[in-house]
Every structure is written in structure tokens, then in C-alpha cells.
Design a protein around this motif. Structure first.
Motif, PDB file in Angstrom:
ATOM      1  N   GLN A 204      -4.437  -9.332   2.534  1.00 51.44           N
ATOM      2  CA  GLN A 204      -4.692  -9.010   3.936  1.00 51.44           C
ATOM      3  C   GLN A 204      -3.935  -7.759   4.367  1.00 51.44           C
ATOM      4  N   GLU A 205      -2.663  -7.697   4.006  1.00 51.08           N
ATOM      5  CA  GLU A 205      -1.861  -6.539   4.406  1.00 51.08           C
ATOM      6  C   GLU A 205      -2.335  -5.275   3.696  1.00 51.08           C
ATOM      7  N   ALA A 206      -2.609  -5.396   2.417  1.00 53.95           N
ATOM      8  CA  ALA A 206      -3.042  -4.230   1.650  1.00 53.95           C
ATOM      9  C   ALA A 206      -4.396  -3.716   2.122  1.00 53.95           C
ATOM     10  N   MET A 207      -5.314  -4.652   2.391  1.00 51.28           N
ATOM     11  CA  MET A 207      -6.649  -4.235   2.804  1.00 51.28           C
ATOM     12  C   MET A 207      -6.667  -3.623   4.199  1.00 51.28           C
ATOM     13  N   SER A 208      -5.717  -4.025   5.038  1.00 50.50           N
ATOM     14  CA  SER A 208      -5.628  -3.398   6.358  1.00 50.50           C
ATOM     15  C   SER A 208      -5.281  -1.922   6.220  1.00 50.50           C
ATOM     16  N   ALA A 209      -4.666  -1.559   5.099  1.00 55.37           N
ATOM     17  CA  ALA A 209      -4.372  -0.154   4.825  1.00 55.37           C
ATOM     18  C   ALA A 209      -5.540   0.516   4.111  1.00 55.37           C
ATOM     19  N   VAL A 210      -6.015  -0.124   3.056  1.00 54.20           N
ATOM     20  CA  VAL A 210      -7.052   0.478   2.209  1.00 54.20           C
ATOM     21  C   VAL A 210      -8.322   0.774   2.989  1.00 54.20           C
TER      22      VAL A 210
ATOM     23  N   ALA B  67       0.829  -1.209   0.000  1.00 51.90           N
ATOM     24  CA  ALA B  67       0.000   0.000   0.000  1.00 51.90           C
ATOM     25  C   ALA B  67       0.858   1.252   0.000  1.00 51.90           C
ATOM     26  N   GLY B  68       2.051   1.150  -0.596  1.00 49.25           N
ATOM     27  CA  GLY B  68       2.965   2.279  -0.619  1.00 49.25           C
ATOM     28  C   GLY B  68       2.447   3.473  -1.393  1.00 49.25           C
ATOM     29  N   VAL B  69       1.447   3.262  -2.256  1.00 45.00           N
ATOM     30  CA  VAL B  69       0.898   4.353  -3.032  1.00 45.00           C
ATOM     31  C   VAL B  69       0.319   5.440  -2.137  1.00 45.00           C
ATOM     32  N   TYR B  70      -0.099   5.066  -0.916  1.00 48.09           N
ATOM     33  CA  TYR B  70      -0.702   6.035  -0.009  1.00 48.09           C
ATOM     34  C   TYR B  70       0.324   6.822   0.794  1.00 48.09           C
ATOM     35  N   GLN B  71       1.605   6.546   0.573  1.00 46.11           N
ATOM     36  CA  GLN B  71       2.644   7.221   1.334  1.00 46.11           C
ATOM     37  C   GLN B  71       3.305   8.341   0.541  1.00 46.11           C
ATOM     38  N   GLY B  72       2.815   8.589  -0.646  1.00 48.26           N
ATOM     39  CA  GLY B  72       3.374   9.660  -1.461  1.00 48.26           C
ATOM     40  C   GLY B  72       2.764  11.002  -1.118  1.00 48.26           C
TER      41      GLY B  72
ATOM     42  N   PHE C 257      -3.332  11.107   6.665  1.00 50.00           N
ATOM     43  CA  PHE C 257      -2.475  11.125   7.844  1.00 50.00           C
ATOM     44  C   PHE C 257      -2.249   9.758   8.487  1.00 50.00           C
ATOM     45  N   VAL C 258      -3.197   8.824   8.322  1.00 49.81           N
ATOM     46  CA  VAL C 258      -3.137   7.569   9.073  1.00 49.81           C
ATOM     47  C   VAL C 258      -2.774   6.376   8.187  1.00 49.81           C
ATOM     48  N   THR C 259      -3.391   6.271   7.010  1.00 45.94           N
ATOM     49  CA  THR C 259      -3.185   5.100   6.154  1.00 45.94           C
ATOM     50  C   THR C 259      -1.711   4.873   5.839  1.00 45.94           C
ATOM     51  N   ARG C 260      -0.952   5.920   5.659  1.00 42.96           N
ATOM     52  CA  ARG C 260       0.463   5.790   5.302  1.00 42.96           C
ATOM     53  C   ARG C 260       1.276   5.095   6.407  1.00 42.96           C
ATOM     54  N   HIS C 261       0.712   5.000   7.601  1.00 40.50           N
ATOM     55  CA  HIS C 261       1.408   4.350   8.714  1.00 40.50           C
ATOM     56  C   HIS C 261       0.797   2.980   9.032  1.00 40.50           C
ATOM     57  N   TYR C 262       0.193   2.356   8.018  1.00 38.04           N
ATOM     58  CA  TYR C 262      -0.554   1.120   8.232  1.00 38.04           C
ATOM     59  C   TYR C 262       0.298  -0.031   8.745  1.00 38.04           C
ATOM     60  N   GLN C 263       1.612  -0.002   8.516  1.00 38.50           N
ATOM     61  CA  GLN C 263       2.482  -1.104   8.915  1.00 38.50           C
ATOM     62  C   GLN C 263       2.899  -1.035  10.386  1.00 38.50           C
ATOM     63  N   VAL C 264       2.499   0.032  11.067  1.00 36.31           N
ATOM     64  CA  VAL C 264       2.887   0.188  12.479  1.00 36.31           C
ATOM     65  C   VAL C 264       2.210  -0.867  13.346  1.00 36.31           C
ATOM     66  N   SER C 265       0.881  -1.063  13.141  1.00 35.89           N
ATOM     67  CA  SER C 265       0.142  -2.009  13.979  1.00 35.89           C
ATOM     68  C   SER C 265      -1.100  -2.492  13.243  1.00 35.89           C
ATOM     69  N   ILE C 266      -1.180  -3.793  13.019  1.00 37.92           N
ATOM     70  CA  ILE C 266      -2.347  -4.371  12.355  1.00 37.92           C
ATOM     71  C   ILE C 266      -3.589  -4.214  13.212  1.00 37.92           C
ATOM     72  N   TRP C 267      -3.424  -4.278  14.520  1.00 36.42           N
ATOM     73  CA  TRP C 267      -4.575  -4.173  15.430  1.00 36.42           C
ATOM     74  C   TRP C 267      -5.121  -2.751  15.455  1.00 36.42           C
ATOM     75  N   LEU C 268      -4.232  -1.771  15.315  1.00 32.54           N
ATOM     76  CA  LEU C 268      -4.705  -0.389  15.226  1.00 32.54           C
ATOM     77  C   LEU C 268      -5.519  -0.204  13.948  1.00 32.54           C
ATOM     78  N   CYS C 269      -5.039  -0.786  12.864  1.00 30.65           N
ATOM     79  CA  CYS C 269      -5.777  -0.711  11.598  1.00 30.65           C
ATOM     80  C   CYS C 269      -7.159  -1.329  11.730  1.00 30.65           C
ATOM     81  N   ILE C 270      -7.207  -2.514  12.313  1.00 30.78           N
ATOM     82  CA  ILE C 270      -8.484  -3.216  12.475  1.00 30.78           C
ATOM     83  C   ILE C 270      -9.428  -2.420  13.368  1.00 30.78           C
ATOM     84  N   SER C 271      -8.891  -1.823  14.423  1.00 32.71           N
ATOM     85  CA  SER C 271      -9.717  -1.033  15.348  1.00 32.71           C
ATOM     86  C   SER C 271     -10.342   0.166  14.641  1.00 32.71           C
TER      87      SER C 271
END
Length: 320
Positions: free
Chosen positions: A209-215, A147-152, A279-293
Motif C-alpha cells: 500500500q505504501e509503495a504503490m501510493s508512490a509508484v 519507494a526510496g529508489v525514487y529519491q535518488g 519532482f513529486v514521487t520522492r515526497h510520497y510520504q508527506v501525505s497519502i491523500w495527496l498521493c491518492i488525489s
């Protein structure tokens, strides 16, 4: 004029005004102002010709109540805003519940078609998303950042651009409803196809799974509100196609008024979605549980505001 004749000629009017005031029925401000003038005129007449009568006291009490109600409606914009949010918008949502459901079904069907089409035609994703976007996404997947496209870009710039684009899509879904719902259906269907193809791209490379946790950090609200705007557009188109007992123009006006209230309610959600994506999606790799929450909280907010709350108020108020 004898007092008895004065009472007989006006009692039905007074009873209606009193019922509205004492039962705390929401009265249109223009009607309330007119009623207040009627009461003050009748009160002035009673004070002149029946100064010691109970009629004068009764009218004086009604005039005070009407003045308080009128003053509150004219001066308290905060109360009007609360009423708009807490009563008028939920009622409008309830009235549009069927077009909103149809919009959701169209969008979900389009997602399924987009996903299945990509499964059986490897070039379908490139046809829908474009070679540049697909190649960039594949490169990001190979770099371990699907999901690096969201970090630009900058956070604020991304949030503003995304919010404006989302509002544009919703506005199109709303306005194109005037073309007998066909325009709205096209917006819903084309966006749904795009979402389905987009998901399949990540599914094909085993990183869904990883991409959708960001999207879905922002997509939960973003896509939900596009569906809601689509429901508003369908309601407008259906009002022209199926005016029922109204003229087509009157049916269109009524639908436009109701749909506009629902569309206005989506603006804060679009702002939140833009903020999350910028502001948030670009940091999706920090915590999967934060994304899910965040995703769960977003869906719960949408479900409560657009399904649960209108249903609760409909049962209380007897909305049809």
C-alpha cells in the motif's frame, strides 16, 4: 458563349463548392485553393461577358467566402492546432479503439502472470528485476522507505532521464508493430511481467500500500501511455496482417498516419509523468491523500482524453 450554357457547364461544380463553404465542411487546403482559383477564373469570365448578371454576383459571393476560408486555413496555425487536438486526434483514437483494448488486455494479463509467477517462485522477482534492484528495495523496506529508489539523483535530472526512457519504450512499442504486431506484443508483455513482479516484491514484505501510493503517482500516466503506444503498434501490425480491401502498402500507410496522431498525443502525458516521477514521487510520504488525489486525477485525465471524449465525438459526428 451564352450565359445559360456557361451556367449549365459549371453549376454542379459551383454547387459542390458552395455546399462545402456554407455548411462549414472541413475542406482540404489544397482542394480549397484549387476551388478558389476555379471561382476567380469563372468570376473573371462572368465580369467580362455578363457584367450585370446575377451569375457574376453569385460567383463574387462564393469567391469571397472561399478567400476567407483559404485565408483562415493558411494564416491561422492556432486554429489548425485546435482542430488537430480537438477533432483529428479523438477521431484517430476512436478508429484504433480495438487495438488499444487489445493492448490493455495483453498488458493486464502480463501483470497478472508476473505477480502469480512471483508468488509461486521466490527467485522469479530476482530473475526479472535483477539482484541489485531487489537487494536495494529490500534495504529500503527495512529502513521504512519502500519507494526510496525514487529519491535518488537530482529532481530535474531524474525527470529528464525518466521522460526519455519512457518515450524510448513507447517508441519501441510503436515501431516494432511493423513485425506483424509480434514486436509490440513482446514490449507489452515484458513490461507487464516486470510490473507484476515489481508489485509482488512489495506485497511479499507487507508494504504494498505504501509503495504503490508512490509508484502510481507517476505510474498511472506512465503505464497507461505505454499501453496506448502499444495499441498504436498493434494497429500498424494488424494493418499488414489484415489489409481488408486495401493493398498491404496502402493499409500500412493509412494505419501509420492514424497511429502517429495517437502517438503524438501521448508526448505531453509522458512529460507530465516524468515531472511527477522526478519532482513529486520522492515526497510520497508527506501525505497519502495527496498521493491518492494525484493518482485519481491522472487516471481521470487518461480516461477522459482516450475514452470519454472520443466516444462523445463519435456519437456526435457519426464516426464508425
Amino acid at each position: 458563349m451564352r450565359e445559360a450554357s456557361f451556367i449549365e457547364g459549371n453549376k454542379e461544380k459551383w454547387i459542390l463548392i458552395e455546399n462545402n463553404l456554407r455548411n462549414k465542411i472541413n475542406v482540404d487546403p489544397d482542394i480549397l485553393a484549387s476551388d478558389y482559383m476555379e471561382l476567380t477564373n469563372d468570376l473573371a469570365y462572368a465580369q467580362t461577358f455578363y457584367p450585370r448578371s446575377k451569375t457574376k454576383d453569385y460567383l463574387n459571393e462564393l469567391a469571397i467566402l472561399a478567400h476567407q476560408q483559404l485565408y483562415r486555413d493558411q494564416k491561422s496555425s492556432e486554429n489548425q492546432f485546435k482542430r488537430f487536438v480537438q477533432q483529428e486526434i479523438p477521431e484517430a483514437i476512436w478508429q484504433l479503439r480495438r487495438p488499444l483494448l487489445y493492448s490493455l488486455l495483453i498488458f493486464c494479463l502480463a501483470i497478472a502472470i508476473g505477480f502469480i509467477s512471483a508468488q509461486y517462485d521466490l527467485d522469479f522477482v530476482r530473475l526479472i528485476l535483477g539482484d541489485y534492484y531487489v537487494d536495494m528495495s529490500i534495504a529500503n523496506i527495512e529502513d521504512g522507505n519502500p519507494a526510496g529508489v525514487y529519491q535518488g539523483g537530482s529532481e530535474l535530472g531524474s525527470a529528464l532521464a525518466i521522460t526519455i526512457n519512457n518515450v524510448r519504450v513507447a517508441f519501441l512499442a510503436f515501431v516494432l508493430g511493423v513485425f506483424y504486431s509480434i514486436g509490440t506484443g513482446y514490449i507489452l508483455f515484458s513490461n507487464g511481467i516486470m510490473v507484476g513482479a515489481f508489485h509482488h516484491l512489495f506485497f511479499r514484505y507487507g508494504v504494498m500500500q505504501e509503495a504503490m501510493s508512490a509508484v502510481w503517482i507517476h505510474g498511472a500516466i506512465e503505464l497507461s501511455v505505454i499501453v496506448i503506444a502499444g495499441g498504436c503498434g498493434l494497429a500498424i501490425g494488424n494493418s499488414i496482417l489484415f489489409p481488408k480491401s486495401y493493398t498491404r502498402l496502402e493499409s500500412f500507410k493509412r494505419a501509420m498516419k492514424t497511429a502517429s496522431k495517437v502517438l503524438i498525443s501521448t508526448v505531453p502525458f509522458f512529460i507530465v509523468a516524468g515531472f511527477l516521477e522526478g519532482f513529486v514521487t520522492r515526497h510520497y510520504q508527506v501525505s497519502i491523500w495527496l498521493c491518492i488525489s494525484i493518482i485519481i486525477a491522472s487516471f481521470m485525465a487518461i480516461i477522459y482524453f482516450y475514452i470519454i471524449r472520443p466516444y462523445q465525438l463519435a456519437r456526435i459526428n457519426g464516426w464508425k
